[in-house]
Motif scaffolding. Sequence first.
Motif, PDB file in Angstrom:
ATOM      1  N   ASP A  39     -17.717  31.783  40.091  1.00 22.44           N
ATOM      2  CA  ASP A  39     -16.963  33.272  40.493  1.00 22.44           C
ATOM      3  C   ASP A  39     -15.470  32.854  40.589  1.00 22.44           C
ATOM      4  N   PRO A  40     -14.885  32.789  39.488  1.00 16.88           N
ATOM      5  CA  PRO A  40     -13.278  32.815  39.762  1.00 16.88           C
ATOM      6  C   PRO A  40     -12.499  34.174  40.695  1.00 16.88           C
ATOM      7  N   CYS A  41     -11.910  33.437  40.447  1.00 17.25           N
ATOM      8  CA  CYS A  41     -10.481  34.263  41.256  1.00 17.25           C
ATOM      9  C   CYS A  41     -10.409  35.277  40.814  1.00 17.25           C
ATOM     10  N   ASP A  42      -8.765  34.621  39.560  1.00 16.41           N
ATOM     11  CA  ASP A  42      -7.976  35.487  38.791  1.00 16.41           C
ATOM     12  C   ASP A  42      -7.700  34.791  37.212  1.00 16.41           C
ATOM     13  N   VAL A  92      -3.158  34.234  40.413  1.00 19.95           N
ATOM     14  CA  VAL A  92      -2.437  34.123  42.082  1.00 19.95           C
ATOM     15  C   VAL A  92      -2.304  32.742  42.150  1.00 19.95           C
ATOM     16  N   PHE A  93      -3.107  32.105  40.912  1.00 19.85           N
ATOM     17  CA  PHE A  93      -2.464  30.931  41.061  1.00 19.85           C
ATOM     18  C   PHE A  93      -2.039  30.121  39.924  1.00 19.85           C
ATOM     19  N   GLU A  94      -0.698  29.003  40.536  1.00 23.35           N
ATOM     20  CA  GLU A  94      -0.391  28.521  39.233  1.00 23.35           C
ATOM     21  C   GLU A  94      -0.759  27.989  37.890  1.00 23.35           C
ATOM     22  N   PRO A  95       0.293  28.101  37.007  1.00 22.54           N
ATOM     23  CA  PRO A  95      -0.213  27.264  36.342  1.00 22.54           C
ATOM     24  C   PRO A  95      -0.571  25.783  36.203  1.00 22.54           C
ATOM     25  N   GLY A  96      -1.385  25.263  35.867  1.00 24.56           N
ATOM     26  CA  GLY A  96      -2.109  23.384  36.218  1.00 24.56           C
ATOM     27  C   GLY A  96      -3.432  24.086  37.293  1.00 24.56           C
ATOM     28  N   TYR A  97      -2.607  24.788  37.596  1.00 23.18           N
ATOM     29  CA  TYR A  97      -4.019  24.550  39.003  1.00 23.18           C
ATOM     30  C   TYR A  97      -5.732  24.398  37.995  1.00 23.18           C
ATOM     31  N   GLY A 155       0.657  44.711  42.586  1.00 21.25           N
ATOM     32  CA  GLY A 155       2.551  43.847  42.831  1.00 21.25           C
ATOM     33  C   GLY A 155       2.060  42.238  42.011  1.00 21.25           C
ATOM     34  N   ARG A 156       1.420  42.089  42.134  1.00 25.73           N
ATOM     35  CA  ARG A 156       1.340  40.619  40.636  1.00 25.73           C
ATOM     36  C   ARG A 156       1.107  40.806  40.088  1.00 25.73           C
ATOM     37  N   PRO A 157       2.100  39.442  39.109  1.00 23.02           N
ATOM     38  CA  PRO A 157       1.861  39.389  37.519  1.00 23.02           C
ATOM     39  C   PRO A 157       0.279  39.267  37.186  1.00 23.02           C
ATOM     40  N   SER A 158      -0.263  39.642  35.267  1.00 24.27           N
ATOM     41  CA  SER A 158      -1.940  40.182  35.232  1.00 24.27           C
ATOM     42  C   SER A 158      -1.312  39.354  33.780  1.00 24.27           C
ATOM     43  N   VAL A 159      -2.730  38.898  33.751  1.00 19.90           N
ATOM     44  CA  VAL A 159      -2.729  38.900  32.016  1.00 19.90           C
ATOM     45  C   VAL A 159      -3.852  38.991  31.619  1.00 19.90           C
ATOM     46  N   GLU A 160      -4.151  40.078  29.495  1.00 22.90           N
ATOM     47  CA  GLU A 160      -4.804  40.701  29.375  1.00 22.90           C
ATOM     48  C   GLU A 160      -5.968  39.713  29.322  1.00 22.90           C
TER      49      GLU A 160
END
Length: 329
Positions: A157-160, A190-195, A23-28
């Motif tokens: 090992d990145p999260c998102d 998962v993390f907001e822009p600017g993370y 259900g979260r937004p995603s990036v290709e």
Amino acid sequence: MRGAVMDAGRTLAMGQDEAVGGGRPSVEAPFGKALARLGQSRPDIVGLTADLGKYTDILPFRDAFPERFFNVGMAEQNLVAVAAGLARTGKVPFATTYGVFATRRAYDFVAIALAHSNLNVKIVAGLPGLTTGYGGTHQAIEDLALMRMIPGLTVIDPCDATEIEAATEAIAEHRGPVYMRLLRASVPVVFEPGYIFEIGKARHLREGSDVGIISTGFMTERALDAADALRKQGISASVLHVPTIKPFDAEAVTEFSASVDRIVTTENHVVVGGLASLVVETLFDAGIAKKVTRIGLPDRYIECGAVPTLQARYGLTTEAIVAKIAALN
């Protein structure tokens, strides 16, 4: 069994129905897009792959800079050796393949050709842990343990999608060899822009007092969701995200562990030699006696099957984390 076998519209490695975030937004292709952006201002960056460009998301870079892209074929040792040679000429090579091939097949080349000479090569490795259903030949379930044993090699090992993009930028600036796990195709946000991602730094994402969850990779998303679910059961869970396996942020882990009653580690990796082992080693060195519950894969080869089914069977789900922690109280 490589790209040709998987080319049925998409790969099961990280498809829409098997993506990390429900259900979260995603990036290709966040890695490939970030690398292509970097290439615009960094003419020293070059891309390489071992016949897996489509399945390691490096094609956006290839399309933007075809003269700076090299496919060495099904030859992972050669991939590392060519990258090492390019690094010696002043280039910053990003070499992509699957994690099992970068580690099991090219381990000596990574250790000696790259790390021993501290060459500025970035290995970006797809299909980490249990993100493919193609069984033991393709599931890199022990790669973090292997790679953290190599002196001087940075392991991430990145999260998102957000962290993949930020980490790609960070490792491009970092001087020295890097091994980074890759979540590919449609990657959840998962993390907001600017993370802000910093090599060697953990991030305390959630406050809590009853149990402390230390996680890495996509398991951090599930740890955060588990903390939300546990709160409804009256259990206060704190979450520490550790995206850098080496150098390990022992100070953050020690401080975090002192603030909670018990520790749970979650990782998309065997529970031997990876995050859990690092946490236990850190607590031992700090003289902290605290029970650690390990959530991860067993020390065995995993069978073939649908990714969601396998992840549920081996406890890499939010529900499994919640059940495990609830049983501790």
